[in-house]
Design an enzyme around this catalytic site. Structure first.
Site, mmCIF file in Angstrom:
data_model
loop_
_atom_site.group_PDB
_atom_site.id
_atom_site.type_symbol
_atom_site.label_atom_id
_atom_site.label_comp_id
_atom_site.label_asym_id
_atom_site.label_seq_id
_atom_site.Cartn_x
_atom_site.Cartn_y
_atom_site.Cartn_z
ATOM 1 N N THR A 177 0.828 -1.242 0.039
ATOM 2 C CA THR A 177 -0.260 -0.258 0.008
ATOM 3 C C THR A 177 0.554 1.842 -0.045
ATOM 4 O OG1 THR A 177 -0.154 -0.384 2.805
ATOM 5 C CG2 THR A 177 -1.854 -1.223 1.064
ATOM 6 N N GLY A 178 2.530 0.898 0.023
ATOM 7 C CA GLY A 178 3.133 2.486 0.172
ATOM 8 C C GLY A 178 3.524 2.554 -1.551
ATOM 9 N N GLN A 179 4.255 3.682 -1.813
ATOM 10 C CA GLN A 179 4.759 4.467 -2.943
ATOM 11 C C GLN A 179 5.255 3.360 -3.204
ATOM 12 O OE1 GLN A 179 7.314 8.112 -3.820
ATOM 13 N NE2 GLN A 179 8.500 6.275 -2.801
ATOM 14 N N TYR A 205 9.178 0.835 17.813
ATOM 15 C CA TYR A 205 8.582 0.821 17.237
ATOM 16 C C TYR A 205 9.289 0.239 15.696
ATOM 17 C CZ TYR A 205 4.835 0.065 13.919
ATOM 18 O OH TYR A 205 3.497 0.175 13.118
ATOM 19 N N SER A 240 9.041 3.841 7.983
ATOM 20 C CA SER A 240 9.871 3.901 6.848
ATOM 21 C C SER A 240 10.615 5.797 7.148
ATOM 22 C CB SER A 240 9.587 4.188 5.029
ATOM 23 O OG SER A 240 7.812 5.040 5.379
ATOM 24 N N LYS A 275 17.286 -0.526 10.542
ATOM 25 C CA LYS A 275 17.680 -1.295 8.612
ATOM 26 C C LYS A 275 18.641 -1.547 8.357
ATOM 27 C CE LYS A 275 14.328 0.159 6.419
ATOM 28 N NZ LYS A 275 13.557 -0.527 5.284
ATOM 29 N N GLU A 331 20.289 5.840 3.710
ATOM 30 C CA GLU A 331 20.256 6.291 5.656
ATOM 31 C C GLU A 331 21.767 5.471 6.116
ATOM 32 O OE1 GLU A 331 18.841 8.597 7.663
ATOM 33 O OE2 GLU A 331 18.825 9.360 5.993
ATOM 34 N N THR A 373 18.538 0.743 2.779
ATOM 35 C CA THR A 373 18.746 2.608 2.579
ATOM 36 C C THR A 373 20.068 2.911 2.028
ATOM 37 O OG1 THR A 373 17.964 4.679 3.874
ATOM 38 C CG2 THR A 373 18.202 2.341 4.944
ATOM 39 N N TYR A 379 15.496 4.678 12.887
ATOM 40 C CA TYR A 379 15.735 4.056 11.320
ATOM 41 C C TYR A 379 16.846 3.393 10.811
ATOM 42 C CZ TYR A 379 14.771 4.278 6.344
ATOM 43 O OH TYR A 379 14.445 3.308 5.774
HETATM 44 P P1 NAP Z 1 6.004 3.838 2.857
HETATM 45 O O1 NAP Z 1 5.389 4.885 1.228
HETATM 46 O O2 NAP Z 1 6.122 4.734 3.991
HETATM 47 O O3 NAP Z 1 5.469 2.642 2.734
HETATM 48 C C1 NAP Z 1 5.370 1.759 4.047
HETATM 49 C C2 NAP Z 1 5.129 0.680 2.869
HETATM 50 O O4 NAP Z 1 5.050 -0.227 4.639
HETATM 51 C C3 NAP Z 1 3.710 0.807 4.372
HETATM 52 O O5 NAP Z 1 2.626 -0.015 2.999
HETATM 53 C C4 NAP Z 1 3.118 0.661 4.678
HETATM 54 O O6 NAP Z 1 1.551 0.606 5.160
HETATM 55 C C5 NAP Z 1 3.452 -0.699 5.635
HETATM 56 N N1 NAP Z 1 3.578 -1.281 7.076
HETATM 57 C C6 NAP Z 1 4.256 -0.453 7.621
HETATM 58 N N2 NAP Z 1 4.691 -1.322 9.041
HETATM 59 C C7 NAP Z 1 4.158 -2.163 8.703
HETATM 60 C C8 NAP Z 1 3.648 -3.071 9.491
HETATM 61 N N3 NAP Z 1 3.926 -3.544 10.301
HETATM 62 N N4 NAP Z 1 3.268 -4.863 9.040
HETATM 63 C C9 NAP Z 1 3.166 -4.327 7.498
HETATM 64 N N5 NAP Z 1 3.215 -3.552 6.699
HETATM 65 C C10 NAP Z 1 3.454 -2.781 7.438
HETATM 66 O O7 NAP Z 1 8.190 3.594 1.971
HETATM 67 P P2 NAP Z 1 8.245 3.417 0.652
HETATM 68 O O8 NAP Z 1 8.606 5.049 0.172
HETATM 69 O O9 NAP Z 1 7.100 3.054 -0.001
HETATM 70 O O10 NAP Z 1 9.086 3.006 1.098
HETATM 71 C C11 NAP Z 1 9.404 1.227 0.804
HETATM 72 C C12 NAP Z 1 10.803 0.452 1.304
HETATM 73 O O11 NAP Z 1 12.159 0.989 1.023
HETATM 74 C C13 NAP Z 1 10.152 0.979 3.126
HETATM 75 O O12 NAP Z 1 11.008 0.032 4.449
HETATM 76 C C14 NAP Z 1 11.679 1.475 2.740
HETATM 77 O O13 NAP Z 1 12.234 2.394 4.514
HETATM 78 C C15 NAP Z 1 12.508 1.744 2.229
HETATM 79 N N6 NAP Z 1 13.555 2.928 1.549
HETATM 80 C C16 NAP Z 1 12.401 3.762 0.722
HETATM 81 C C17 NAP Z 1 13.584 4.778 0.415
HETATM 82 C C18 NAP Z 1 12.165 6.650 -0.379
HETATM 83 O O14 NAP Z 1 13.765 7.158 -0.449
HETATM 84 N N7 NAP Z 1 11.299 6.280 -0.822
HETATM 85 C C19 NAP Z 1 14.755 5.236 -0.012
HETATM 86 C C20 NAP Z 1 15.326 3.623 0.834
HETATM 87 C C21 NAP Z 1 14.604 2.967 1.121
HETATM 88 P P3 NAP Z 1 0.199 1.574 5.743
HETATM 89 O O15 NAP Z 1 0.485 1.600 4.497
HETATM 90 O O16 NAP Z 1 -0.820 0.792 6.416
HETATM 91 O O17 NAP Z 1 0.936 2.766 6.507
HETATM 92 N N1 GDD Z 2 10.541 15.435 6.187
HETATM 93 C C1 GDD Z 2 10.654 16.481 5.893
HETATM 94 N N2 GDD Z 2 9.767 17.542 6.239
HETATM 95 N N3 GDD Z 2 12.234 16.562 5.764
HETATM 96 C C2 GDD Z 2 12.847 18.259 5.894
HETATM 97 C C3 GDD Z 2 11.872 19.105 6.619
HETATM 98 C C4 GDD Z 2 10.347 18.991 6.532
HETATM 99 O O1 GDD Z 2 9.656 19.925 6.694
HETATM 100 N N4 GDD Z 2 12.334 19.838 6.547
HETATM 101 C C5 GDD Z 2 13.590 19.776 5.489
HETATM 102 N N5 GDD Z 2 13.667 18.700 5.394
HETATM 103 C C6 GDD Z 2 14.896 17.960 5.715
HETATM 104 C C7 GDD Z 2 14.965 16.596 6.445
HETATM 105 O O2 GDD Z 2 16.219 16.617 7.514
HETATM 106 C C8 GDD Z 2 15.911 15.447 5.181
HETATM 107 O O3 GDD Z 2 17.160 16.276 6.000
HETATM 108 C C9 GDD Z 2 15.043 16.120 4.007
HETATM 109 O O4 GDD Z 2 14.677 16.895 4.572
HETATM 110 C C10 GDD Z 2 14.951 14.976 3.821
HETATM 111 O O5 GDD Z 2 13.605 14.274 4.782
HETATM 112 P P1 GDD Z 2 12.581 13.228 4.098
HETATM 113 O O6 GDD Z 2 12.084 13.847 2.960
HETATM 114 O O7 GDD Z 2 11.819 13.541 5.628
HETATM 115 O O8 GDD Z 2 13.996 11.994 3.835
HETATM 116 P P2 GDD Z 2 14.824 10.821 4.903
HETATM 117 O O9 GDD Z 2 15.903 11.602 3.896
HETATM 118 O O10 GDD Z 2 15.084 11.317 5.822
HETATM 119 O O11 GDD Z 2 14.389 9.258 4.409
HETATM 120 C C11 GDD Z 2 13.801 9.202 3.250
HETATM 121 O O12 GDD Z 2 15.060 8.401 2.290
HETATM 122 C C12 GDD Z 2 15.727 7.498 2.698
HETATM 123 C C13 GDD Z 2 16.761 6.982 2.030
HETATM 124 O O13 GDD Z 2 18.315 8.129 2.390
HETATM 125 C C14 GDD Z 2 12.788 8.096 3.648
HETATM 126 O O14 GDD Z 2 12.147 7.611 2.488
HETATM 127 C C15 GDD Z 2 13.667 6.992 4.575
HETATM 128 O O15 GDD Z 2 12.414 5.862 4.552
HETATM 129 C C16 GDD Z 2 14.088 5.910 3.351
HETATM 130 O O16 GDD Z 2 15.018 5.237 4.053
#
Ligand code: NAP
Ligand code: GDD
Length: 360
Positions: A12-14, A101, A90, A161, A135, A133, A157
Site C-alpha cells: 500500500t506504500g509508494q 516500534y 519508513s 535498517k 540512511e 537504504t 530508523y
Molecule cells: P512507505 O510509502 O512509507 O510505505 C511503507 C509500507 O509499509 C506501507 O504499505 C505501510 O502500510 C507498510 N507497513 C508499515 N508497517 C507495517 C507493518 N508493521 N506490517 C506490514 N506493513 C507495514 O515507504 P516507501 O517510500 O514505499 O518505501 C518502501 C521501503 O523502502 C521502506 O522499507 C523504506 O524504508 C525503504 N526505502 C525507501 C526509500 C525512499 O526514498 N522512498 C529509500 C530507501 C529505502 P500502511 O499503508 O498501512 O501504512
Molecule cells: N520530512 C521532512 N519535513 N524533512 C525535512 C523538512 C520537513 O519539513 N525540512 C527539511 N527536511 C529535510 C530532512 O531533515 C532531511 O534531511 C531531508 O529533508 C529529507 O527528508 P525526508 O524527505 O523526510 O527523507 P529522509 O532522507 O529523511 O528519508 C527518506 O529517504 C531515505 C533514503 O535515504 C525516507 O524515504 C527513508 O525511508 C529512506 O530510507
C-alpha cells in the site's frame, strides 16, 4: 507457461504500488500484504484492484510484519518465487519519537519474513529482496557512497535498517538463500507520503496557490539528497533479484541537490518569483512577482516559506550522494527520470488534485 509469483510487503506504500504495476506488466501473479487499519489504506493500489485485466492476477492478504503467523500462513499458501520486503516504519523523523516500534517493525519484521521462508522449506525456491537504504551511511565516510562505504547510521530508523541489512546477508551466507539488499537513495513521486520533504513541498505550495494555506513550514533547508523517481527505482529492485547471484547494490542518480534547491525549482516551474531573506531559524521566502490572473489567491510580499525547529531531527543526516557504478555495470541500469521532470510530475499532480477537490 507457469507464471511467476511475487509477494510484496508494504504494497500500500509508494514503492509497493509501483512495483505491483511493474510486475503485473511483466505477467507476474502479484500478492500483497496489507495491514489492518481503521481507515482505508489502499488508495495507491485501488486502480489495480479495480482493473479487470488483473482480476485473477492481483491478490491482497491481511498481515503484519510483527505477526509472524500471518507471514508464515501467506508464504506457505502462495510459495512465492520472489518476496520484496518494502514494509517499514519508513519516516526517519518519526523514528526518533517511536524508536522501539520502528526497530520492531524494520528489524524483527524483516527477520520474521526470512525465518518464515526458512520454516516453510522455501530457502532454495524463494528469492528475497530487502529494502535497504542510503540512511545506513548517515555520517558519511566517503564523498560518494558505494557498496564498499562504511556505514554510520544516525537514527533509530537507520540502525533498525542496519540490522535488516545484516540479517538478510546472514541468511544468504548461512543457508545459501537468494537474499539481496537494494541500498536505495531517496526516491520520490506523486505517490510519495505527504510528510516526506519533497511531497510536503509540492503539496504545500499547491495548497498555498489555491488559498487553502498561507505558508509552508520546513526544517533543514541545506540538507543534501540524491533524489530519484520511485518508478525508475522499482525496476531496479526487480533487476536485483534477476541477477545471476544474490548480492547488494546501491541505486542512486549520482546527483545531489539541497532542500532549498527543490523549493526554488518548484517556484520556478510555477513561474512565481521568490526571494530568500534572513538566516537560520529566521530564514524566509517571500513572493516577489507572479501573474495575478493565474494565481488570484497570492499576494506580493507574502511570506510563503518559514523555518520551524519542529522539523529538525535530533541527529541530522546532512549529505548523501550515491555511487551506483556497480548497478550500472552489472544490472545495466541508468536512471531515466531527472529531478526537473520529477518536480513537474509532482507539482502537476498536486495542483490537479486540489483543483478537483475544490470544485467538488
Ligand atoms: P512507505 O510509502 O512509507 O510505505 C511503507 C509500507 O509499509 C506501507 O504499505 C505501510 O502500510 C507498510 N507497513 C508499515 N508497517 C507495517 C507493518 N508493521 N506490517 C506490514 N506493513 C507495514 O515507504 P516507501 O517510500 O514505499 O518505501 C518502501 C521501503 O523502502 C521502506 O522499507 C523504506 O524504508 C525503504 N526505502 C525507501 C526509500 C525512499 O526514498 N522512498 C529509500 C530507501 C529505502 P500502511 O499503508 O498501512 O501504512
Ligand atoms: N520530512 C521532512 N519535513 N524533512 C525535512 C523538512 C520537513 O519539513 N525540512 C527539511 N527536511 C529535510 C530532512 O531533515 C532531511 O534531511 C531531508 O529533508 C529529507 O527528508 P525526508 O524527505 O523526510 O527523507 P529522509 O532522507 O529523511 O528519508 C527518506 O529517504 C531515505 C533514503 O535515504 C525516507 O524515504 C527513508 O525511508 C529512506 O530510507
Amino acid at each position: 507457461m507457469k507464471l511467476k509469483k511475487a509477494l510484496i510487503t508494504g504494497i500500500t506504500g509508494q514503492d509497493g504500488s509501483y512495483l505491483a504495476e511493474f510486475l503485473l506488466k511483466k505477467k507476474y501473479i502479484v500478492h500483497g500484504i496489507k495491514r489492518k487499519s481503521s481507515s482505508f489504506n489502499t488508495s495507491r493500489i485501488d486502480h489495480i484492484y479495480e482493473n479487470k485485466r488483473y482480476k485473477n492476477k492481483f491478490f491482497l492478504h491481511y498481515g503484519d510484519l510483527l505477526d509472524p503467523n500471518s507471514l508464515t500462513s501467506v508464504i506457505k499458501k502462495i510459495k512465492p518465487d520472489e518476496i520484496y520486503n518494502f514494509a517499514a516504519q519508513s519516516h526517519v523523523g518519526v523514528s526518533f519519537k517511536l524508536p522501539n516500534y520502528t526497530s520492531q517493525v524494520n528489524s524483527i519484521g524483516t527477520l520474521n519474513i526470512l525465518q518464515s521462508i526458512y520454516d516453510c522449506g522455501l530457502v532454495s525456491k524463494t528469492k528475497f529482496y530487502q529494502a535497504s537504504t542510503s540512511e545506513l551511511y548517515g555520517e558519511i565516510q566517503e564523498k560518494k557512497q558505494s557498496e564498499n562505504t562504511k556505514f554510520y547510521p544516525k537514527s533509530p530508523y537507520a540502525t533498525s535498517k542496519l540490522f535488516a541489512y545484516w540479517i538478510t546477508k546472514n541468511f544468504r551466507e548461512s543457508y545459501k538463500m537468494f537474499a539481496s539488499n537494494g541500498i536505495l537513495f531517496n526516491h520520490e513521486s506523486p505517490r510519495r507520503g505527504e510528510t516526506f520533504v519533497t511531497r510536503k513541498i509540492t503539496l504545500g505550495l499547491s495548497r498555498i496557490i489555491f488559498g487553502l494555506e498561507n505558508c509552508l513550514y520546513l526544517g533543514n533547508l541545506y540538507s543534501l539528497r540524491d533524489w530519484g523517481h520511485a518508478k525508475d527505482y522499482v525496476e531496479m529492485c526487480w533487476k536485483v533479484l534477476q541477477h545471476k547471484k544474490p548480492d547488494d547494490f546501491v541505486i542512486a542518480t549520482e546527483k545531489q541537490y539541497s532542500v532549498k534547491f527543490f523549493v526554488d525549482q518548484c517556484f520556478k516551474y510555477l513561474r512565481i518569483k521568490i526571494k530568500w531573506f534572513g538566516k537560520n531559524l529566521n530564514e524566509t521566502a517571500k513572493i516577489i512577482d507572479f501573474d495575478k490572473n493565474q494565481y488570484p489567491f497570492l499576494k506580493k510580499n507574502m511570506t510563503v516559506v518559514k523555518i520551524s525547529k519542529k522539523y529538525f531531527r535530533p541527529n541530522e543526516v546532512n549529505n548523501l550522494i550515491g555511487n551506483a557504478s556497480k548497478a550500472k555495470k552489472l544490472l545495466k541500469w541508468k536512471p531515466k527520470i531527472d529531478i526537473r521532470h520529477l518536480i513537474k510530475e509532482m507539482m502537476d499532480n498536486d495542483l490537479e488534485n486540489i483543483r478537483k477537490s475544490k470544485i467538488k
